[in-house]
Each structure stands twice: as C-alpha cells, then as structure tokens.
Design a protein around this motif. Structure first.
Motif, PDB file in Angstrom:
ATOM      1  N   THR A  57       0.915  -1.343  -0.019  1.00  0.00           N
ATOM      2  CA  THR A  57       0.018  -0.118  -0.180  1.00  0.00           C
ATOM      3  C   THR A  57       0.854   1.371   0.012  1.00  0.00           C
ATOM      4  N   GLY A  58       2.027   1.232   0.931  1.00  0.00           N
ATOM      5  CA  GLY A  58       2.711   2.362   0.844  1.00  0.00           C
ATOM      6  C   GLY A  58       3.525   2.804  -0.719  1.00  0.00           C
ATOM      7  N   LEU A  59       3.903   1.561  -1.225  1.00  0.00           N
ATOM      8  CA  LEU A  59       4.475   1.697  -2.414  1.00  0.00           C
ATOM      9  C   LEU A  59       3.513   2.364  -3.633  1.00  0.00           C
ATOM     10  N   TYR A  60       2.389   1.659  -3.552  1.00  0.00           N
ATOM     11  CA  TYR A  60       1.289   2.258  -4.352  1.00  0.00           C
ATOM     12  C   TYR A  60       0.860   3.898  -4.345  1.00  0.00           C
ATOM     13  N   ALA A  90      15.154   3.263  -1.474  1.00  0.00           N
ATOM     14  CA  ALA A  90      14.881   1.821  -1.158  1.00  0.00           C
ATOM     15  C   ALA A  90      15.357   1.445   0.190  1.00  0.00           C
ATOM     16  N   LEU A  91      16.265   2.284   0.775  1.00  0.00           N
ATOM     17  CA  LEU A  91      16.864   1.914   2.161  1.00  0.00           C
ATOM     18  C   LEU A  91      15.907   1.607   3.189  1.00  0.00           C
ATOM     19  N   PRO A  92      14.605   2.819   3.496  1.00  0.00           N
ATOM     20  CA  PRO A  92      13.909   2.257   4.460  1.00  0.00           C
ATOM     21  C   PRO A  92      13.284   0.955   4.511  1.00  0.00           C
ATOM     22  N   THR A  93      12.744   0.845   3.074  1.00  0.00           N
ATOM     23  CA  THR A  93      12.084  -0.723   2.890  1.00  0.00           C
ATOM     24  C   THR A  93      12.733  -1.711   3.292  1.00  0.00           C
ATOM     25  N   LEU A  94      14.131  -1.546   2.399  1.00  0.00           N
ATOM     26  CA  LEU A  94      15.298  -2.949   2.683  1.00  0.00           C
ATOM     27  C   LEU A  94      15.468  -3.050   4.302  1.00  0.00           C
ATOM     28  N   ILE A  95      15.684  -1.832   4.989  1.00  0.00           N
ATOM     29  CA  ILE A  95      15.996  -1.992   6.239  1.00  0.00           C
ATOM     30  C   ILE A  95      14.961  -2.667   7.094  1.00  0.00           C
ATOM     31  N   THR A  96      13.487  -2.344   6.823  1.00  0.00           N
ATOM     32  CA  THR A  96      12.685  -2.798   7.832  1.00  0.00           C
ATOM     33  C   THR A  96      12.473  -4.299   7.411  1.00  0.00           C
ATOM     34  N   ALA A 115       7.706   3.495   5.352  1.00  0.00           N
ATOM     35  CA  ALA A 115       8.941   3.346   5.134  1.00  0.00           C
ATOM     36  C   ALA A 115       9.000   2.866   3.519  1.00  0.00           C
ATOM     37  N   ALA A 116       7.770   2.316   3.024  1.00  0.00           N
ATOM     38  CA  ALA A 116       7.824   2.008   1.420  1.00  0.00           C
ATOM     39  C   ALA A 116       7.381   3.232   0.563  1.00  0.00           C
ATOM     40  N   LEU A 117       6.918   4.428   1.619  1.00  0.00           N
ATOM     41  CA  LEU A 117       6.469   5.746   0.579  1.00  0.00           C
ATOM     42  C   LEU A 117       7.586   6.138  -0.238  1.00  0.00           C
ATOM     43  N   PRO A 118       8.786   6.165   0.387  1.00  0.00           N
ATOM     44  CA  PRO A 118       9.933   6.872  -0.594  1.00  0.00           C
ATOM     45  C   PRO A 118      10.210   6.049  -1.810  1.00  0.00           C
ATOM     46  N   LEU A 119      10.239   4.726  -1.727  1.00  0.00           N
ATOM     47  CA  LEU A 119      10.635   3.696  -2.847  1.00  0.00           C
ATOM     48  C   LEU A 119       9.445   4.012  -3.679  1.00  0.00           C
ATOM     49  N   ALA A 123      10.132   5.454  -7.482  1.00  0.00           N
ATOM     50  CA  ALA A 123       9.846   4.476  -8.818  1.00  0.00           C
ATOM     51  C   ALA A 123       8.857   5.037  -9.838  1.00  0.00           C
ATOM     52  N   GLY A 124       7.812   5.363  -9.103  1.00  0.00           N
ATOM     53  CA  GLY A 124       6.640   6.188  -9.839  1.00  0.00           C
ATOM     54  C   GLY A 124       7.216   7.358 -10.506  1.00  0.00           C
ATOM     55  N   ARG A 125       7.752   8.273 -10.028  1.00  0.00           N
ATOM     56  CA  ARG A 125       8.529   9.287 -10.565  1.00  0.00           C
ATOM     57  C   ARG A 125       9.455   8.960 -11.639  1.00  0.00           C
TER      58      ARG A 125
END
Length: 142
Positions: A57-60, A90-96, A115-119, A123-125
C-alpha cells in the motif's frame, strides 16, 4: 504521444490507489497475484482486509503521490543519478524488511507503509519521467 502515455499511467495509478481504499473487498482476489495478503501485515477498512499488505500500500500510495510532481516537473536524471536516488529511496524498505526477515524486529503496519513511501514515490517518478521523455529518457554519464 509520450505525454498521453504518462497521463494515462498516472490516472491508472491514481485509480488503483483509490480503489484499494474505496473497494478493498472487490480488489482482494486480484491482490493475491501481487501480494502475500497476510492479515497481520495488512490494513483493514470497515472490516475488510485491503487487497495488498501495508508495505505494498505504501509503494502504491507513494507512486500516486509522484504523479502530479512528475507531470509538472518531468526532467530526466542521468542513469547513474537515477540509480543512486532509487537505491537511497529503497533503504527504508530494505532495512525494515531485512530486520523483520531476520527476526530482529517486528514493525507495525504503519511503519511498513511509511517506509515504503519513498521507494514508491521515486519509482513512480522515474517511470513517469521515462514516459515523458520517450524510450531513451536518461542521458549517459561521462
């Protein structure tokens, strides 16, 4: 033509995110193809589990937040800069994810989402920028 593709993808992202929140039960069968859908890792809306987990959900949502920015400020990054930015995002997602997988920590769904929001945003950008600049959006570094 690329601008139309960029707008169409942006609208598709926005629609997907809206439906995730507005019709979680309807999208649930589709979600099984893209997410593990573990109840303990998912948000619930009015008693219905969302079609994807909190991290997805954070990624989307991150990708959807990137849409207006990419449409208004669609400039290309160099290939190496785009890779660096994506790696940092990707670091926050990778770390968590790594800490949970290793059993060292258990994060809340809100933490997974944030944590997934920045990735997702990055990626979307980058994808939307690529569409705006055609098949070769990034210049080579020298």
């Amino acid at each position: 033509m690329q601008r139309y593709a960029q707008i169409a993808l942006g609208l598709g992202i926005a629609l997907w995110v809206a439906l995730l929140f507005l019709a979680p039960g309807v999208l649930f069968p589709i979600g099984r193809y893209i997410c593990h859908q573990r109840p303990d890792r998912s948000f619930f809306i009015h008693g219905h589990q969302m079609a994807v987990c909190a991290r997805c959900t954070g990624l989307y949502v991150g990708a959807a937040l990137a849409v207006p920015f990419a449409l208004l400020a669609a400039y290309a990054f160099s290939t190496s800069r785009a890779r660096r930015i994506l790696a940092i995002a990707a670091l926050p997602t990778l770390i968590t994810w790594s800490l949970e997988f290793a059993g060292f920590a258990h994060f809340s769904n809100l933490t997974r989402f944030v944590a997934a929001l920045p990735l997702g945003f990055t990626a979307g950008r980058l994808v939307l920028t690529t569409l705006a600049h055609g098949p070769r959006p990034f210049h080579k570094d020298h």
